[in-house]
Write an enzyme that holds these catalytic residues in place. Structure first.
Site, PDB file in Angstrom:
ATOM      1  N   ARG A 226      -0.885 -70.715  62.009  1.00 24.64           N
ATOM      2  CA  ARG A 226      -2.207 -70.094  62.061  1.00 24.64           C
ATOM      3  C   ARG A 226      -2.231 -68.839  61.196  1.00 24.64           C
ATOM      4  NH1 ARG A 226      -3.820 -70.275  68.511  1.00 24.64           N
ATOM      5  NH2 ARG A 226      -3.822 -72.550  68.744  1.00 24.64           N
TER       6      ARG A 226
ATOM      7  N   ASP B 208      -4.383 -65.354  59.871  1.00 27.67           N
ATOM      8  CA  ASP B 208      -5.373 -64.409  60.377  1.00 27.67           C
ATOM      9  C   ASP B 208      -6.634 -64.416  59.515  1.00 27.67           C
ATOM     10  OD1 ASP B 208      -3.566 -63.628  62.326  1.00 27.67           O
ATOM     11  OD2 ASP B 208      -2.827 -61.909  61.185  1.00 27.67           O
TER      12      ASP B 208
ATOM     13  N   TYR C 194       5.452 -67.377  52.831  1.00 24.82           N
ATOM     14  CA  TYR C 194       4.273 -66.576  52.518  1.00 24.82           C
ATOM     15  C   TYR C 194       4.577 -65.683  51.321  1.00 24.82           C
ATOM     16  CZ  TYR C 194       2.111 -67.633  57.082  1.00 24.82           C
ATOM     17  OH  TYR C 194       1.556 -68.259  58.169  1.00 24.82           O
TER      18      TYR C 194
ATOM     19  N   ARG D 203       2.246 -59.098  57.355  1.00 26.81           N
ATOM     20  CA  ARG D 203       1.473 -57.954  56.875  1.00 26.81           C
ATOM     21  C   ARG D 203       2.034 -56.627  57.385  1.00 26.81           C
ATOM     22  NH1 ARG D 203      -4.194 -57.705  57.976  1.00 26.81           N
ATOM     23  NH2 ARG D 203      -4.078 -59.176  59.692  1.00 26.81           N
TER      24      ARG D 203
END
Length: 281
Positions: free
Chosen positions: A70, A72, A133, A225
Site C-alpha cells: 500500500r 500513501d 522504492y 519517507r
C-alpha cells in the site's frame, strides 16, 4: 468524443458458474498526485478503487483484490502488482485484450504494463520476496520544472557520502519503529529487513536529481519517507551519520527526522520467486 472513445469494451462471458481456479496478476503504475493512497477508503478517490471499478466492469462480477504494498497519498508507482482469483474462462483472456480494455476503463493516470498468470492461492502481497522504492531529490537554487511532480526540491546542497554512511547503518534486520507512523505501529511488529540502500545521480528530461533506492522485505507506514527525511538531516550536516544508530535504538518516532514529501517517492518493483508468474499469452 470520438467514436473510438465511446465504443463499449467487450466483457467476459462466464457461461455457467465455475470455481475460482487460478490467479491473474497485473503490473501497473500510477501518478499518485490526486489519490488518497492505494488502499480503498470510504468517500476517497484511491488507486485500488479505480482498479476495482475497471476490473469489475470488465469481468461483470465482484472481485477480491490484493496489492504488493500500500502506498500513501501522493506516492507514485511504476512497478506495483495486484492479484485476484479468477475463473478458468477468465484465464483465457489474452494479454492484448486486457491491455486494450484496461487502457479504456482506467483513468489516464493509472496504466497497466504487464499481465501474468499465477497458481491458485498466489498473493501479490504475501508471496512478495522484496519491494523496491526510489526517492528522488533535486537540489540547488533552480526548482525542477518537468520533474517537479515526482521530485522533492531541496534548495540546500547535500553531502551524499555522509548520507550513504548513514544509510548503510539501516542494512539488515532492524526494529524500524522510529521510522514508522506512530499510530500504525501500536500492537504490531516493526522489525523489517533492508537489503539495499544506495544513492545515485539520475537525469530525466534534462534535469538531474539524487535518487535514493531502498529494497527490503517489507516496509512500515511512512517508513521510506521518514528514512529519507532523516538522511537529509545528515546530508545537511545538521546530524552526524552515527545519529542513525541512536534513532534505531530509540524505537520512538520522535527520535527520527521529518517525513519527506510524498511526491518524491515511487514504488519501483516487487520480486517474486522464479516461475511464480507466467506472462499472459
Amino acid at each position: 468524443m470520438t467514436q473510438e472513445e465511446t465504443r463499449p469494451i467487450a466483457s467476459v462471458d462466464h457461461g455457467t458458474p465455475e470455481e475460482l481456479d487460478g490467479t491473474l496478476v497485473f503490473r501497473l503504475g500510477y501518478d499518485g498526485a490526486v489519490y488518497s493512497g492505494f488502499a480503498e477508503q470510504p468517500g476517497q478517490t484511491t488507486v485500488a478503487g479505480e482498479i476495482r471499478r475497471a476490473l469489475e466492469t470488465f469481468l461483470r462480477r465482484e472481485i477480491e483484490l490484493t496489492c504488493a504494498g500500500r502506498t500513501d497519498a501522493g506516492v507514485h508507482a511504476v512497478g506495483q502488482y495486484v492479484s485476484l482469483p479468477v475463473h478458468e474462462s477468465e484465464l483465457e483472456v489474452t494479454r492484448s485484450r486486457w491491455m486494450r480494455a484496461l487502457a479504456a476503463l482506467l483513468p489516464h493516470d493509472i496504466a497497466v504494463s504487464g499481465v501474468y498468470h499465477a497458481a491458485p492461492g498466489f498473493s501479490a502481497r504475501f508471496d512478495a520476496r522484496s519491494r523496491t522504492y526510489t526517492y528522488r531529490i533535486v537540489t540547488g537554487d533552480a526548482p525542477p520544472l518537468l520533474t517537479r511532480s515526482v521530485t522533492w526540491w531541496h534548495r540546500l546542497p547535500l553531502d551524499v557520502d555522509a548520507m550513504q554512511d548513514a544509510a548503510d547503518r539501516l542494512l539488515g534486520e532492524r526494529d524500524f519503529k522510529s521510522f514508522c507512523k506512530t499510530a500504525s505501529a501500536v500492537g504490531k511488529p516493526t522489525h523489517r529487513c533492508v537489503m539495499e540502500a544506495t544513492f545515485a545521480r539520475e537525469q530525466a528530461l534534462g534535469e538531474e536529481c539524487l535518487a535514493f533506492t531502498i529494497r527490503g522485505n517489507a516496509f512500515l507506514h511512512s517508513m521510506v519517507r521518514t528514512i529519507v527525511g532523516t538522511l537529509v538531516e545528515v546530508g545537511c550536516h545538521r546530524r552526524d551519520p552515527v545519529w542513525v544508530d541512536e534513532v534505531l535504538a530509540a524505537c520512538d518516532r520522535a527520535a527520527a527526522g521529518p517525513t519527506a514529501p510524498a511526491r518524491g517517492l515511487c514504488f519501483m518493483d516487487v520480486a517474486y520467486d522464479n516461475g511464480a508468474l507466467t506472462v499472459c499469452p
